[in-house]
Enzyme design. Structure first.
Site, PDB file in Angstrom:
ATOM      1  N   TYR A  98      -0.300   8.753  -2.589  1.00 25.54           N
ATOM      2  CA  TYR A  98      -0.113   8.550  -4.027  1.00 25.54           C
ATOM      3  C   TYR A  98      -1.282   9.185  -4.809  1.00 25.54           C
ATOM      4  O   TYR A  98      -1.184   9.395  -6.001  1.00 25.54           O
ATOM      5  CB  TYR A  98      -0.116   7.056  -4.363  1.00 25.54           C
ATOM      6  CG  TYR A  98       1.160   6.291  -4.093  1.00 25.54           C
ATOM      7  CD1 TYR A  98       2.178   6.809  -3.292  1.00 25.54           C
ATOM      8  CD2 TYR A  98       1.336   5.026  -4.651  1.00 25.54           C
ATOM      9  CE1 TYR A  98       3.339   6.069  -3.057  1.00 25.54           C
ATOM     10  CE2 TYR A  98       2.494   4.288  -4.427  1.00 25.54           C
ATOM     11  CZ  TYR A  98       3.479   4.810  -3.628  1.00 25.54           C
ATOM     12  OH  TYR A  98       4.615   4.072  -3.404  1.00 25.54           O
ATOM     13  N   ASP A 132       0.855  -1.180   0.000  1.00 25.29           N
ATOM     14  CA  ASP A 132       0.000   0.000   0.000  1.00 25.29           C
ATOM     15  C   ASP A 132       0.895   1.235   0.000  1.00 25.29           C
ATOM     16  O   ASP A 132       2.056   1.166   0.411  1.00 25.29           O
ATOM     17  CB  ASP A 132      -0.908   0.019   1.243  1.00 25.29           C
ATOM     18  CG  ASP A 132      -1.857   1.200   1.238  1.00 25.29           C
ATOM     19  OD1 ASP A 132      -2.289   1.632   0.150  1.00 25.29           O
ATOM     20  OD2 ASP A 132      -2.167   1.729   2.331  1.00 25.29           O
ATOM     21  N   GLU A 160      -4.802  10.238   8.154  1.00 24.06           N
ATOM     22  CA  GLU A 160      -3.372  10.071   8.502  1.00 24.06           C
ATOM     23  C   GLU A 160      -2.990  10.982   9.679  1.00 24.06           C
ATOM     24  O   GLU A 160      -2.066  10.693  10.419  1.00 24.06           O
ATOM     25  CB  GLU A 160      -2.488  10.380   7.290  1.00 24.06           C
ATOM     26  CG  GLU A 160      -2.642   9.381   6.165  1.00 24.06           C
ATOM     27  CD  GLU A 160      -1.537   8.333   6.106  1.00 24.06           C
ATOM     28  OE1 GLU A 160      -0.418   8.643   6.508  1.00 24.06           O
ATOM     29  OE2 GLU A 160      -1.821   7.210   5.652  1.00 24.06           O
TER      30      GLU A 160
HETATM   31  N1  DGL Z   1      -3.857   3.750  -0.368  1.00 21.72           N
HETATM   32  C1  DGL Z   1      -4.495   4.747  -1.174  1.00 21.72           C
HETATM   33  C2  DGL Z   1      -5.722   4.174  -1.881  1.00 21.72           C
HETATM   34  O1  DGL Z   1      -6.290   3.157  -1.479  1.00 21.72           O
HETATM   35  C3  DGL Z   1      -4.883   5.975  -0.390  1.00 21.72           C
HETATM   36  C4  DGL Z   1      -3.722   6.774   0.080  1.00 21.72           C
HETATM   37  C5  DGL Z   1      -2.983   7.489  -1.008  1.00 21.72           C
HETATM   38  O2  DGL Z   1      -3.487   8.471  -1.595  1.00 21.72           O
HETATM   39  O3  DGL Z   1      -1.870   7.073  -1.263  1.00 21.72           O
HETATM   40  O4  DGL Z   1      -6.133   4.727  -2.869  1.00 21.72           O
END
Ligand code: DGL
Length: 277
Positions: A47, A15, A163
């Site tokens: 991300y 992740d 977060e």
């Molecule tokens: N892990 C990302 C998702 O499930 C969320 C966090 C991010 O923006 O990196 O899209």
């Protein structure tokens, strides 16, 4: 005569940050016998607003790291990664570099479940900007049933709020009201929480959408799909180590990863530092 001992492998879970730990929690509960290696790219999270090219590059680094740590199969718990990098990794990167390894994402199983649950064929999804702009949920849902109407809402502020540990605050409620309004107005009867983090807002989301809208929560679905996949792919299952070992890696080793990660996992975790190249 010496018998040849075959090497056994772990399952990787990747992740962009911490949220995927709660996906791993569901997987490890459903399939406790296997060994798992978790990687969260906490040094570079989120991300969600990044370009496709950069997400692909980061994901290649993560994949290399997890294969080097002894994984045979990697689950992209991150929706942004699943929607922006998975296909290219499966079609280009693995055939050239790791032809016998496997990588799976979250978009297809979650779309299948939402399509099964909707009655009026109107589905809402809340996700990061990256996931929404990729159109991945729309593509998968239309493949399953061309009559489905999808209402997508990018929620760029939710990941930073969670977060920061502010998921119970008034600000999260105000943002959720704003983000969910168009989905409610469009009479969706099913809502996909299309981001690893949103589970932590589930109570507030439920309060806003009311009791009738179905909520599609990723953790349980991914765990069940993985179980089903391993039952159908005995050649993969046979290669997996079954010592119930768990390792957690993050690209930035902070106290927060340990505290929040332990909260997400439901028991204490001891993270190790990962250096991605
Ligand atoms: N892990 C990302 C998702 O499930 C969320 C966090 C991010 O923006 O990196 O899209």
């Amino acid at each position: 005569m010496k018998s040849k001992i075959k090497r056994k492998y772990s399952i990787g879970v990747f992740d962009s940050g911490l949220g995927g730990i709660q996906i791993l929690k569901h997987i490890a509960k459903e399939l406790p016998q296997y060994d798992y290696v978790y990687l969260g790219d906490t040094a570079r999270v989120p991300y969600g607003g990044r370009s496709q090219e950069v997400i692909y590059e980061f994901t290649v680094q993560a994949v290399n790291f997890l294969f080097k740590k002894g994984c045979h199969l990697i689950i992209f718990a991150c929706n942004t990664v699943s929607s922006k990098a998975l296909r290219r990794i499966q079609k280009e990167y693995l055939p050239k570099n790791y032809p016998d390894k496997k990588v799976l994402g979250v978009i297809i199983p979650v779309s299948e479940m939402a399509a099964k649950k909707t009655k009026n064929k109107r589905i809402g999804v809340i996700a990061t900007q990256g996931t929404v702009s990729s159109g991945a949920f729309g593509r998968e849902l239309l493949k399953i049933n061309p009559e489905i109407k999808l209402f997508q809402q990018a929620c760029p502020l939710l990941v930073p709020i969670i977060e920061a540990g502010e998921e119970k605050s008034k600000v999260s409620e105000l943002m959720l009201q704003k983000y969910l309004k168009p989905i409610i107005k469009n009479k969706a009867d099913t809502l996909i929480l299309g981001c690893t983090h949103y589970r932590f807002l589930e109570n507030k989301i439920r309060k806003i959408i009311g009791k009738d809208m179905r909520l599609i929560n990723e953790g349980k679905i991914i765990a069940e799909k993985l179980k089903d996949y391993l039952e159908r792919h005995q050649e993969v299952e046979n290669m997996l180590q079954k010592k119930s070992k768990l390792r957690f890696f993050s690209t930035d080793l902070t106290e927060k990863f340990e505290i929040m990660g332990s909260r997400f996992f439901g028991k204490k975790i001891k993270p190790e530092r990962a250096k991605l190249e």
